[in-house]
Design an enzyme around this catalytic site. Structure first.
Site, PDB file in Angstrom:
ATOM      1  N   ASP A   1       0.719  -1.428   0.096  1.00  0.00           N
ATOM      2  CA  ASP A   1      -0.211   0.090   0.010  1.00  0.00           C
ATOM      3  C   ASP A   1       0.827   1.421  -0.086  1.00  0.00           C
ATOM      4  O   ASP A   1       1.299   1.826  -1.151  1.00  0.00           O
ATOM      5  CB  ASP A   1      -0.919  -0.124   1.018  1.00  0.00           C
ATOM      6  CG  ASP A   1      -1.630   1.151   1.172  1.00  0.00           C
ATOM      7  OD1 ASP A   1      -2.187   1.701   0.313  1.00  0.00           O
ATOM      8  OD2 ASP A   1      -2.356   1.232   2.407  1.00  0.00           O
TER       9      ASP A   1
ATOM     10  N   ASP B   1      -6.961  -8.612   6.645  1.00  0.00           N
ATOM     11  CA  ASP B   1      -8.033  -8.478   7.759  1.00  0.00           C
ATOM     12  C   ASP B   1      -8.690  -7.241   7.686  1.00  0.00           C
ATOM     13  O   ASP B   1      -8.012  -6.088   7.108  1.00  0.00           O
ATOM     14  CB  ASP B   1      -7.479  -8.781   8.999  1.00  0.00           C
ATOM     15  CG  ASP B   1      -6.447  -7.801   9.271  1.00  0.00           C
ATOM     16  OD1 ASP B   1      -5.586  -7.538   8.522  1.00  0.00           O
ATOM     17  OD2 ASP B   1      -6.732  -7.278  10.509  1.00  0.00           O
TER      18      ASP B   1
END
Ligand code: IMP
Ligand code: MG
Length: 182
Positions: A110, A166
């Site tokens: 990311d 998650d």
């Protein structure tokens, strides 16, 4: 990107288990092409916990080469919405990786801060080579450019869960990669 504060809707399939499986088979061929079997050059798949555990399980079985599996646990500091870039190793490898061809296996790149930190760490540990394999890349989040040698999918700037990823430790066991609406 910022994780959604409280997902309200149901997870929606974004990348199906079939697409993931097909792409992983291709990644296995790419890795085999770059790593001829050589007893003097051990190949190590280094999974970054926890998010990579399912990807690593499938990827390892798509590579027809002798290899070792190791895991690293990392924790990055910052608040929920902003990574500080400070990364700490919370669980280390069980056998040193010096002299090995290491492939770091990540769930997602990311900001790039975790991957950048790990590439530096592994180079300092005298791995013979260090490459990066990530199932996902979210280029919109980039703070630190990292070269991804083996990439599964480039994705939009959405928060995804499932297949190991998650939200607040939940959803890792979803078989597909999903988007949760917030
Ligand atoms: P970085 O921002 O590139 O350092 O990524 C750090 C970690 O943030 C990744 O390894 C994931 O565990 C987590 N992460 C980033 N984006 C997402 C996402 O969309 N879903 C779930 N976890 C994410
Ligand atoms: Mg991770």
């Amino acid at each position: 990107m910022a994780s959604p504060s409280a997902p309200s809707g149901e997870p929606r399939v974004y990348l199906s288990r079939q697409r993931i499986a097909e792409r992983i088979a291709e990644l296995g061929r790419e890795i085999e092409r770059d790593h001829a079997p050589d007893p003097d050059r051990p190949l190590v798949l280094l999974g970054v916990l926890k998010g990579s555990f399912i990807f690593l399980a499938d990827l390892s079985r798509a590579i027809d080469r002798p290899l070792r599996v190791e895991f690293l646990g990392v924790q990055s500091y910052g608040n929920e919405t902003k990574s500080s870039g400070a990364v700490q190793i919370t669980l280390d490898v069980s056998t040193p990786v010096d002299g090995s061809d290491v492939i770091i296996v990540e769930d997602i790149v990311d900001t790039g801060l975790t991957a950048h930190f790990l590439m530096q760490q592994l180079a300092a540990r005298r791995a013979r080579s260090v490459r990066l394999c990530s199932l996902l890349h979210k280029p919109a989040g980039t703070q630190r450019e990292v070269h991804i040698d083996y990439l599964g999918f480039t994705i939009e700037n959405k928060f995804v869960v499932g297949y190991g990823l998650d939200w607040a430790q939940k959803y890792r066991n979803l078989p597909d990669i999903c988007v949760i609406e917030s």
